[in-house]
Design an enzyme around this catalytic site. Structure first.
Site, PDB file in Angstrom:
ATOM      1  CG  ASP A 128      -1.718   1.113   1.224  1.00 46.85           C
ATOM      2  OD1 ASP A 128      -1.902   1.853   0.234  1.00 46.85           O
ATOM      3  OD2 ASP A 128      -2.425   1.470   2.292  1.00 46.85           O
ATOM      4  CG  ASP A 341      -3.133   4.890  -4.001  1.00 45.79           C
ATOM      5  OD1 ASP A 341      -2.248   4.413  -3.131  1.00 45.79           O
ATOM      6  OD2 ASP A 341      -4.365   4.275  -3.741  1.00 45.79           O
TER       7      ASP A 341
END
Length: 465
Positions: A128, A341
């Site tokens: 992440d 992201d």
């Protein structure tokens, strides 16, 4: 439940709504605090590198491409709501509001394999880039979610050390950690249904070892030993934060650079994540002959762990879209801006920018627009069935970044389903800011260089790397 095509909610209340619940969990940690001692922080030699396999959460499944896309859109909506949340109360007057944001939605996109403890316990975790904390579920587990591997048992590891409240690492936890029986305890929320709470500790982690990769054993890595957890871990056993904050894996191990090359999104297969000296674009095999381009990473003081970029405009083919640059700016309260992201499935454009792109697509695509589809996307066109097939030529989409142009071929921003008769834009509108998701990143080798505050990228055949 809201429609999957509706506007992603702005969860600006997250920071004050959840961080305040920390005290409710502290008494439950009584049974979970082992003996402690403080060890030095982790750091790898600057010449060390390794690579890991990145596995998409839907790899190896029997979903159709349409099902894969719909699953991605649903995950993306939860993710974007959390990533774009920021404090709206100004000025900031308390530590809870100062935390600004909770990390991210728990449903991840890509998984990595690693090992924890001595002897090592191998497990899979969500990779992440939108958060910092490394954590896994630990025994004894008071409230835990299902996972494919046994819970980590600190008592069986010779290298586990709980961190005391005076530890510098304890002061780096966001939202702020608490103290119980002189041990640092943390709690993080990842949206409405996901959370982790437990003891912050040091432990030995093992990475790499496949192919020609060095097997790296990193000692004294700070991580969350979670014994009160909830949410969907995507068939994994925890999370590994790759954000810009001090507790992320990238910051703790030393060579603060990593790269990945994401394979074609709707044919999910394992690809690579490179760390340290292995994170290098100069030797990337690129059939296009495209040069490596770099753009500065931007710091958003409200969200310092996230990878913000300076997006200055968008072109569709040779036409520069009419978008006020303020659409991509970071606002005084920390909202807005542009984030890249790994954990957001698709790109979400600020509303004005989205409408400009939508309008231009409708003017150049000779097909009727439709909202009557089985695809959870806002901008779709009806594709005529045989024998009335229409030839549609789509231009590249270009994100004009500071000092670089990220060029996306049609397959990186459109989805065509000739069986169902749809042609859809795989980008959604956002009222708050912009996130460049991983559908748009497919077949780009992307390097995050925190030491030099740069993001670099080059087109590459990620399916065969």
């Amino acid at each position: 439940m809201e429609s999957p095509c509706s506007q992603p909610p702005s969860l600006v209340e997250y920071a004050t709504r959840y961080c305040s619940k920390m005290a409710n969990f502290v008494p439950l940690l009584t049974l979970l605090v082992p003996a402690m001692s403080l060890l030095p922080v982790a750091h790898c030699n600057d010449n060390v590198g390794f690579h890991l396999t990145l596995t998409h959460v839907d790899a190896g499944t029997s979903y159709t491409k349409l099902q894969l896309l719909n699953r991605a859109v649903h995950r993306s909506k939860a993710r974007v709501a959390a990533l774009l949340a920021a404090a709206t109360v100004a000025p900031v007057v308390d530590p809870i509001t100062a935390a600004r944001i909770l990390v991210t939605a728990s449903t991840g996109e890509y998984l990595i394999d690693l090992a924890i403890g001595t002897p090592p316990l191998y497990y899979t975790a969500i990779m992440d880039t939108g958060s910092d904390l490394i954590w896994t579920q630990c025994a004894p587990c008071l409230f835990c979610t299902e996972q494919p591997t046994p819970y980590f048992d600190a008592k069986r590891s010779a290298t586990y050390r709980a961190l005391p409240c005076r530890s510098p690492r304890c002061g780096q936890v966001s939202p702020p950690a608490s103290c119980f029986q002189k041990v640092c305890v943390y709690q993080c929320y990842y949206g409405d249904t996901a959370s982790t709470a437990g003891v912050l500790a040091n432990e030995t982690f093992t990475f790499g070892g496949s192919g020609n990769s060095t097997k790296v054993r990193a000692t004294n890595v700070a991580f969350g030993c979670g014994s009160i957890n909830a949410g969907d871990l995507a068939n994994s056993s925890g999370m590994v934060g790759f954000g810009r904050g001090p507790l992320s894996l990238v910051s703790q191990l030393g060579p603060s650079r990593f790269s990945y090359c994401l394979a074609s999104y709707l044919a999910p297969r394992p690809t690579r994540l490179y760390f340290g000296v292995f994170a290098n674009l100069n030797s990337t095999n690129t059939s296009s002959g495209s040069p490596v381009q770099s753009t500065p990473l931007v710091v958003n003081p409200a969200l310092p762990s996230m990878y913000f970029l300076s997006l200055q405009g968008i072109s569709l083919g040779t036409k520069r879209l009419s978008i006020d640059p303020i659409a991509f700016a970071i606002n005084d309260d920390g909202t807005g801006g542009v984030v890249i992201d790994s954990g957001t499935s698709m790109t979400w454009l600020q509303q004005d920018a989205y409408e400009a792109l939508q309008s231009e697509l409708m003017s150049i695509i000779p097909l009727p627009a439709t909202n009557d589809t089985d695809i959870s996307l806002d901008t779709c066109f009806t594709w005529p069935p045989p024998p009335n097939m229409t030839t549609v030529t789509l231009p590249n989409l270009v994100f004009h970044l500071d000092g670089a142009n990220m060029t996306l071929p049609p397959e990186n921003y459109m989805y065509m389903d000739t069986t169902m008769g749809y042609l859809c834009l795989v980008i959604g509108p956002s009222a708050v800011g912009t996130i460049i998701g991983n559908y748009q990143q497919q077949n780009l080798h992307i390097l995050y260089d925190n030491a030099n505050s740069l993001l670099s990228f080059v087109s590459a055949p990620c399916d065969i790397m």
